[in-house]
Motif scaffolding. Structure first.
Motif, PDB file in Angstrom:
ATOM      1  N   LEU A 103     -15.119 -52.112 -21.319  1.00 57.61           N
ATOM      2  CA  LEU A 103     -13.807 -52.316 -21.848  1.00 57.61           C
ATOM      3  C   LEU A 103     -12.676 -52.785 -20.584  1.00 57.61           C
ATOM      4  CD1 LEU A 103     -13.223 -49.102 -24.048  1.00 57.61           C
ATOM      5  CD2 LEU A 103     -13.296 -51.566 -24.669  1.00 57.61           C
ATOM      6  N   GLN A 104     -12.954 -52.389 -19.346  1.00 54.65           N
ATOM      7  CA  GLN A 104     -12.015 -52.783 -18.354  1.00 54.65           C
ATOM      8  C   GLN A 104     -12.494 -54.451 -17.914  1.00 54.65           C
ATOM      9  OE1 GLN A 104     -12.002 -50.409 -14.998  1.00 54.65           O
ATOM     10  NE2 GLN A 104     -12.416 -48.577 -16.373  1.00 54.65           N
ATOM     11  N   SER A 105     -13.476 -54.905 -18.448  1.00 52.21           N
ATOM     12  CA  SER A 105     -13.888 -56.255 -18.551  1.00 52.21           C
ATOM     13  C   SER A 105     -13.052 -57.400 -19.271  1.00 52.21           C
ATOM     14  CB  SER A 105     -15.366 -56.585 -18.455  1.00 52.21           C
ATOM     15  OG  SER A 105     -15.798 -56.435 -19.750  1.00 52.21           O
ATOM     16  N   ILE A 106     -12.189 -56.627 -20.190  1.00 54.23           N
ATOM     17  CA  ILE A 106     -11.372 -57.470 -21.146  1.00 54.23           C
ATOM     18  C   ILE A 106      -9.959 -57.600 -20.337  1.00 54.23           C
ATOM     19  CG2 ILE A 106     -10.024 -57.320 -23.298  1.00 54.23           C
ATOM     20  CD1 ILE A 106     -12.307 -55.024 -24.169  1.00 54.23           C
ATOM     21  N   ILE A 107      -9.512 -58.774 -20.502  1.00 52.03           N
ATOM     22  CA  ILE A 107      -8.143 -59.110 -19.827  1.00 52.03           C
ATOM     23  C   ILE A 107      -7.069 -58.423 -20.331  1.00 52.03           C
ATOM     24  CG2 ILE A 107      -6.586 -60.855 -19.344  1.00 52.03           C
ATOM     25  CD1 ILE A 107      -8.926 -63.138 -19.434  1.00 52.03           C
ATOM     26  N   GLY A 108      -6.466 -57.645 -19.534  1.00 53.70           N
ATOM     27  CA  GLY A 108      -5.230 -56.760 -19.844  1.00 53.70           C
ATOM     28  C   GLY A 108      -5.715 -55.390 -20.085  1.00 53.70           C
ATOM     29  N   VAL A 109      -6.890 -54.993 -19.772  1.00 54.23           N
ATOM     30  CA  VAL A 109      -7.361 -53.493 -20.165  1.00 54.23           C
ATOM     31  C   VAL A 109      -7.678 -53.188 -18.566  1.00 54.23           C
ATOM     32  CG1 VAL A 109      -9.028 -51.857 -20.837  1.00 54.23           C
ATOM     33  CG2 VAL A 109      -8.260 -54.113 -22.264  1.00 54.23           C
ATOM     34  N   GLY A 110      -6.947 -52.168 -18.071  1.00 51.36           N
ATOM     35  CA  GLY A 110      -7.354 -51.204 -16.785  1.00 51.36           C
ATOM     36  C   GLY A 110      -8.151 -50.057 -17.156  1.00 51.36           C
ATOM     37  N   PRO A 111      -8.448 -49.143 -16.267  1.00 45.84           N
ATOM     38  CA  PRO A 111      -8.990 -47.963 -16.324  1.00 45.84           C
ATOM     39  C   PRO A 111      -8.065 -46.886 -17.375  1.00 45.84           C
ATOM     40  CG  PRO A 111      -8.443 -48.362 -14.125  1.00 45.84           C
ATOM     41  CD  PRO A 111      -8.017 -49.505 -14.884  1.00 45.84           C
ATOM     42  N   VAL A 112      -7.091 -47.024 -17.122  1.00 41.41           N
ATOM     43  CA  VAL A 112      -6.203 -45.838 -18.140  1.00 41.41           C
ATOM     44  C   VAL A 112      -6.265 -46.354 -19.870  1.00 41.41           C
ATOM     45  CG1 VAL A 112      -3.993 -45.154 -18.541  1.00 41.41           C
ATOM     46  CG2 VAL A 112      -4.649 -45.408 -16.130  1.00 41.41           C
ATOM     47  N   THR A 113      -6.128 -47.763 -19.681  1.00 36.78           N
ATOM     48  CA  THR A 113      -6.073 -48.306 -21.016  1.00 36.78           C
ATOM     49  C   THR A 113      -7.555 -47.997 -21.537  1.00 36.78           C
ATOM     50  OG1 THR A 113      -4.268 -49.761 -20.491  1.00 36.78           O
ATOM     51  CG2 THR A 113      -5.614 -50.136 -22.659  1.00 36.78           C
ATOM     52  N   ALA A 114      -8.627 -48.419 -20.959  1.00 41.13           N
ATOM     53  CA  ALA A 114      -9.908 -48.091 -21.588  1.00 41.13           C
ATOM     54  C   ALA A 114     -10.241 -46.738 -21.898  1.00 41.13           C
ATOM     55  CB  ALA A 114     -10.803 -48.599 -20.338  1.00 41.13           C
ATOM     56  N   GLN A 115      -9.690 -45.849 -21.297  1.00 38.27           N
ATOM     57  CA  GLN A 115      -9.929 -44.489 -21.615  1.00 38.27           C
ATOM     58  C   GLN A 115      -8.986 -44.296 -22.791  1.00 38.27           C
ATOM     59  OE1 GLN A 115     -12.161 -42.506 -20.082  1.00 38.27           O
ATOM     60  NE2 GLN A 115     -11.764 -41.130 -21.871  1.00 38.27           N
ATOM     61  N   ARG A 116      -7.975 -44.748 -22.991  1.00 40.11           N
ATOM     62  CA  ARG A 116      -7.015 -44.274 -24.016  1.00 40.11           C
ATOM     63  C   ARG A 116      -7.851 -45.210 -25.488  1.00 40.11           C
ATOM     64  NH1 ARG A 116      -1.192 -45.826 -21.570  1.00 40.11           N
ATOM     65  NH2 ARG A 116      -0.795 -44.216 -20.556  1.00 40.11           N
ATOM     66  N   ILE A 117      -8.390 -46.146 -25.338  1.00 37.92           N
ATOM     67  CA  ILE A 117      -9.083 -47.000 -26.215  1.00 37.92           C
ATOM     68  C   ILE A 117     -10.433 -46.164 -26.578  1.00 37.92           C
ATOM     69  CG2 ILE A 117     -10.619 -48.768 -26.842  1.00 37.92           C
ATOM     70  CD1 ILE A 117      -9.028 -50.554 -25.049  1.00 37.92           C
ATOM     71  N   ILE A 118     -11.115 -45.406 -25.648  1.00 41.53           N
ATOM     72  CA  ILE A 118     -12.116 -44.570 -25.852  1.00 41.53           C
ATOM     73  C   ILE A 118     -11.806 -43.269 -26.536  1.00 41.53           C
ATOM     74  CG2 ILE A 118     -13.667 -42.935 -24.891  1.00 41.53           C
ATOM     75  CD1 ILE A 118     -14.210 -45.233 -22.917  1.00 41.53           C
ATOM     76  N   ASP A 119     -10.612 -42.854 -26.027  1.00 42.74           N
ATOM     77  CA  ASP A 119      -9.983 -41.442 -26.699  1.00 42.74           C
ATOM     78  C   ASP A 119      -9.559 -41.711 -28.185  1.00 42.74           C
ATOM     79  OD1 ASP A 119     -10.475 -40.264 -24.165  1.00 42.74           O
ATOM     80  OD2 ASP A 119      -8.479 -40.422 -23.720  1.00 42.74           O
ATOM     81  N   HIS A 120      -8.964 -42.755 -28.375  1.00 45.23           N
ATOM     82  CA  HIS A 120      -8.271 -43.147 -29.877  1.00 45.23           C
ATOM     83  C   HIS A 120      -9.796 -43.294 -30.761  1.00 45.23           C
ATOM     84  CE1 HIS A 120      -5.722 -44.235 -32.850  1.00 45.23           C
ATOM     85  NE2 HIS A 120      -6.462 -45.478 -32.989  1.00 45.23           N
ATOM     86  N   ARG A 121     -10.843 -43.887 -30.103  1.00 41.78           N
ATOM     87  CA  ARG A 121     -11.920 -44.234 -31.171  1.00 41.78           C
ATOM     88  C   ARG A 121     -12.630 -42.667 -31.262  1.00 41.78           C
ATOM     89  NH1 ARG A 121     -16.292 -47.425 -27.745  1.00 41.78           N
ATOM     90  NH2 ARG A 121     -16.353 -45.490 -26.548  1.00 41.78           N
ATOM     91  N   LYS A 122     -12.405 -41.858 -30.284  1.00 43.50           N
ATOM     92  CA  LYS A 122     -13.098 -40.330 -30.628  1.00 43.50           C
ATOM     93  C   LYS A 122     -12.168 -39.644 -31.626  1.00 43.50           C
ATOM     94  CE  LYS A 122     -15.019 -39.771 -26.116  1.00 43.50           C
ATOM     95  NZ  LYS A 122     -15.080 -38.798 -24.735  1.00 43.50           N
ATOM     96  N   THR A 123     -10.857 -39.931 -31.657  1.00 42.43           N
ATOM     97  CA  THR A 123     -10.078 -39.248 -32.536  1.00 42.43           C
ATOM     98  C   THR A 123     -10.375 -39.785 -34.027  1.00 42.43           C
ATOM     99  OG1 THR A 123      -8.371 -39.180 -30.958  1.00 42.43           O
ATOM    100  CG2 THR A 123      -7.532 -38.921 -33.206  1.00 42.43           C
ATOM    101  N   ILE A 124     -10.352 -41.170 -34.139  1.00 46.37           N
ATOM    102  CA  ILE A 124     -10.467 -41.694 -35.412  1.00 46.37           C
ATOM    103  C   ILE A 124     -11.878 -41.817 -35.976  1.00 46.37           C
ATOM    104  CG2 ILE A 124      -8.379 -43.010 -35.299  1.00 46.37           C
ATOM    105  CD1 ILE A 124      -9.944 -45.636 -34.973  1.00 46.37           C
ATOM    106  N   GLY A 125     -12.941 -41.374 -34.998  1.00 49.48           N
ATOM    107  CA  GLY A 125     -14.257 -41.645 -35.514  1.00 49.48           C
ATOM    108  C   GLY A 125     -14.871 -43.072 -35.128  1.00 49.48           C
TER     109      GLY A 125
END
Length: 154
Positions: A103-125
């Motif tokens: 996820l961090q290899s995506i332009i505009g995504v750093g470590p914090v945003t990558a973790q937030r994407i993963i956390d949200h993925r866990k929340t919604i399935g």
């Protein structure tokens, strides 16, 4: 005894109150217009991305089924797909299975945003649409538009 009211509202005070109310009203209207423009942009972007996703899924399914028939559809660069190599050149990152490093290899995504994407993925399935990234804190419409061509949902 009391000939004067306790509070005096001079015309100057009334003018200040009216100007403040007008400023608040103007700000509220500006925010409403901005929000409607954001929602329109998301809706328009969602229409374009959903058709690309649908056609991509059809191509994947027909390639995986091993069908020998060719369709009349062309790839975006105008070539006819002739073998499975055109399907495997998809370098977009699947946000449902990507690690933090991917996820961090995506332009505009750093470590914090990558973790937030993963956390949200866990929340919604799982993500069902790329547009669901708007629900992640730190990703707005501009960031999503930068990311859209680099990510996919499978």
């Amino acid at each position: 005894m009391r000939d004067k009211p306790r509070t005096l509202l001079t015309p100057g005070h009334a003018l200040v109150v009216i100007v403040l109310l007008m400023a608040i009203l103007g700000l509220s209207l500006a925010l409403i217009v901005q929000q409607s423009m954001n929602l329109t942009a998301i809706a328009n972007a969602g229409v374009g991305s959903s058709s690309a996703t649908v056609s991509g899924e059809e191509t994947d399914n027909s390639a995986n089924a091993g069908e020998a028939t060719q369709t009349n559809e062309e790839t975006p660069n105008g070539e006819h797909p002739t073998d499975d190599s055109s399907v495997s050149t998809d370098t977009r990152i699947n946000i449902n299975t990507a690690s933090s490093e991917e996820l961090q290899s995506i332009i505009g995504v750093g470590p914090v945003t990558a973790q937030r994407i993963i956390d949200h993925r866990k929340t919604i399935g799982r993500y069902t649409s790329v547009d669901q990234l708007m629900d992640v804190t730190g990703i707005g419409s501009k960031t999503l538009e930068k990311m859209r061509e680099q990510v996919k949902v499978e």
